[in-house]
Write a protein that holds these residues in place. Structure first.
Motif, PDB file in Angstrom:
ATOM      1  N   THR A 181       0.795  -1.227   0.000  1.00 35.77           N
ATOM      2  CA  THR A 181       0.000   0.000   0.000  1.00 35.77           C
ATOM      3  C   THR A 181       0.827   1.276   0.000  1.00 35.77           C
ATOM      4  N   ALA A 182       2.120   1.190   0.299  1.00 31.54           N
ATOM      5  CA  ALA A 182       3.024   2.350   0.388  1.00 31.54           C
ATOM      6  C   ALA A 182       2.690   3.261   1.568  1.00 31.54           C
ATOM      7  N   GLU A 183       1.833   2.813   2.473  1.00 31.98           N
ATOM      8  CA  GLU A 183       1.473   3.619   3.634  1.00 31.98           C
ATOM      9  C   GLU A 183       2.680   3.781   4.559  1.00 31.98           C
ATOM     10  N   VAL A 184       2.816   4.977   5.140  1.00 28.68           N
ATOM     11  CA  VAL A 184       3.883   5.246   6.091  1.00 28.68           C
ATOM     12  C   VAL A 184       3.270   5.659   7.428  1.00 28.68           C
ATOM     13  N   VAL A 185       4.046   5.512   8.494  1.00 27.80           N
ATOM     14  CA  VAL A 185       3.604   5.933   9.824  1.00 27.80           C
ATOM     15  C   VAL A 185       4.744   6.674  10.499  1.00 27.80           C
ATOM     16  N   VAL A 319      -4.608   8.006  -9.063  1.00 29.13           N
ATOM     17  CA  VAL A 319      -3.856   7.109  -8.195  1.00 29.13           C
ATOM     18  C   VAL A 319      -3.127   7.948  -7.152  1.00 29.13           C
ATOM     19  N   PRO A 320      -3.253   7.625  -5.860  1.00 34.96           N
ATOM     20  CA  PRO A 320      -2.535   8.389  -4.832  1.00 34.96           C
ATOM     21  C   PRO A 320      -1.029   8.331  -5.047  1.00 34.96           C
ATOM     22  N   SER A 321      -0.370   9.445  -4.794  1.00 40.35           N
ATOM     23  CA  SER A 321       1.082   9.494  -4.946  1.00 40.35           C
ATOM     24  C   SER A 321       1.735   8.835  -3.732  1.00 40.35           C
ATOM     25  N   PRO A 331      -6.175   2.230  -6.986  1.00 41.09           N
ATOM     26  CA  PRO A 331      -7.553   1.734  -6.993  1.00 41.09           C
ATOM     27  C   PRO A 331      -8.016   1.484  -8.429  1.00 41.09           C
ATOM     28  N   ILE A 332      -8.666   0.373  -8.652  1.00 38.56           N
ATOM     29  CA  ILE A 332      -9.156   0.058 -10.002  1.00 38.56           C
ATOM     30  C   ILE A 332     -10.140   1.143 -10.435  1.00 38.56           C
ATOM     31  N   PRO A 333     -10.004   1.691 -11.643  1.00 38.53           N
ATOM     32  CA  PRO A 333     -10.957   2.713 -12.102  1.00 38.53           C
ATOM     33  C   PRO A 333     -12.403   2.235 -11.967  1.00 38.53           C
ATOM     34  N   ASP A 334     -13.291   3.164 -11.618  1.00 40.73           N
ATOM     35  CA  ASP A 334     -14.678   2.815 -11.318  1.00 40.73           C
ATOM     36  C   ASP A 334     -15.324   1.962 -12.412  1.00 40.73           C
TER      37      ASP A 334
END
Length: 411
Positions: A181-185, A319-321, A331-334
């Protein structure tokens, strides 16, 4: 007649990524140019001073003998020095550091060392596959921690999962910056988790493989071991693969809680003699040597990100950077969401000639996304964006699987 399926193999589902890989291989065999964002396989060359040290060491026949399973002393000291200068964390190279054959091997073998059949392990979902499946292979039951819902925090998810777990979880796996997910904390995120897990007697396994691939110079990812008391229950895995562009060298580390390190060391002593000594010597040179190569790699991934994300937005795909890692979690396009990540990935491959990793391969909660790896140069990224833009503008989102164009590719 003997059952052809073995017990541990039965617990492993078909490898989702293999379906896309098979289509990719067939397309390339037909001569098609596939732009491959699927596997997180760093394409940057290993820095010259590291390769030079390998060549120098391998020229000495004495280095060709069995090595040390835990890692040569100089390498363990170099990793301890890295933790001191990067995180301000003191480590005993003899008791709190062990070299592994990549972080993946270390995670899998620690799972074997600390897990009894039926133990419960908490793992985020989506997650890098070895995080759940290393424990599944060891006989554990996995309780997935789903993405945090709006209005909730991670501690709420953790407390709820623990409250409903029987037996009490043995361990929790954390991975920030996250693959996929590339999420950071920040460091404040870890504090309550450490306090909670210490109180409950739950070990923490932190995967910090992307510690050096981040794009905000003012916010380098922290280590959980910076939290006071974390070393009582936590062990952390790092890797040379991404930081120094050494994926094929298979060199990583586990550091932290001495009891967990000793358990991993004992397990490894039965399984391997450690990495080839010249590789360990070269890895030592990487950790102790000039670090400008790390910043150069970081800037290359950032530049690629800054070509990909605006390009996809222009193509109609928001797409989130990613703030870190070498991945974008898209996220898959709607219009295509009903397909799921596997079918959407197949469509991208067959119609846009772009390979991505289906989010389903990282867990059922990942099925609304695909992972895009920044492992092609900027020219190829622009080419991929053009192909995707054309695909999104002309494709038939509702076309059923098995219609003529897809059948021709699969056949």
């Amino acid at each position: 007649m003997m059952d052809p399926e073995f017990h541990r193999i039965r617990r492993l589902p078909p490898y989702v990524f293999e379906q896309v890989n098979s289509l990719k291989a067939k397309a390339r065999a037909r001569g098609e140019d596939i732009i491959d964002f699927g596997m997180g396989n760093p394409d940057l060359p290993t820095p010259k001073h590291i390769v030079d040290k390998l060549v120098e060491t391998v020229s000495d026949p004495r280095s060709h003998r069995y090595s040390v399973s835990r890692g040569i002393p100089g390498l363990r000291r170099a990793q301890a020095a890295y933790y001191q200068r990067r995180f301000g964390v003191d480590l005993d190279p003899d008791r709190e550091v062990i070299a592994t054959l990549g972080s993946k091997e270390g995670l899998a073998n620690l799972a074997q060392a600390i897990t009894a059949p039926g133990d419960t392990i908490l793992v985020p979902n989506p997650s890098y596959p070895i995080h759940p499946y290393g424990f599944i292979i060891a006989g554990a039951a996995i309780r997935s921690l789903p993405p945090v819902r709006e209005g909730e925090d991670f501690m709420g998810v953790l407390e709820r999962a623990t409250r409903h777990s029987v037996p009490m979880p043995t361990a929790i796996v954390l991975n920030y910056p996250s693959n996929p997910t590339a999420e950071v904390v920040d460091l404040d995120f870890y504090g309550p988790i450490v306090d909670f897990c210490r109180a409950k007697g739950i070990y923490i396994l932190s995967d910090l493989a992307y510690s050096e691939i981040y794009f905000d110079p003012d916010s380098p990812p922290p280590s959980i071991l910076q939290v006071p008391g974390a070393k009582d229950i936590a062990v952390e895995f790092t890797s040379m693969s991404k930081t120094y562009s050494m994926p094929g060298w298979r060199m990583g580390f586990a550091v932290g809680n001495p009891k967990l390190i000793q358990a991993l060391s004992r397990m490894k002593s039965y399984l391997d003699y450690g990495a080839f000594t010249p590789i360990q010597v070269a890895a030592t040179a990487a950790l102790n040597g000039p670090q400008d190569c790390v910043e150069e790699a970081r800037q290359i991934y950032k530049s690629r990100r800054d070509v990909l994300i605006p390009g996809l937005l222009d193509a109609g795909w928001k797409v989130p950077s990613p703030p870190a890692t070498m991945f974008a979690w898209a996220p898959i396009p709607d219009a295509f969401a009903h397909l799921g990540s596997l079918e959407f990935s197949k469509r991208l491959l067959t119609e846009a000639k772009v390979a991505v990793a289906p989010g389903l391969g990282f867990g059922e909660y990942g099925d609304t996304h695909v992972r895009i790896a920044l492992v092609e140069n900027e020219h190829r990224i622009r080419q991929a964006v053009r192909n995707i833009k054309r695909f999104l503008a002309t494709a038939e989102p509702s076309r059923p699987q098995g219609s003529e164009p897809l059948k021709k590719v699969v056949a």
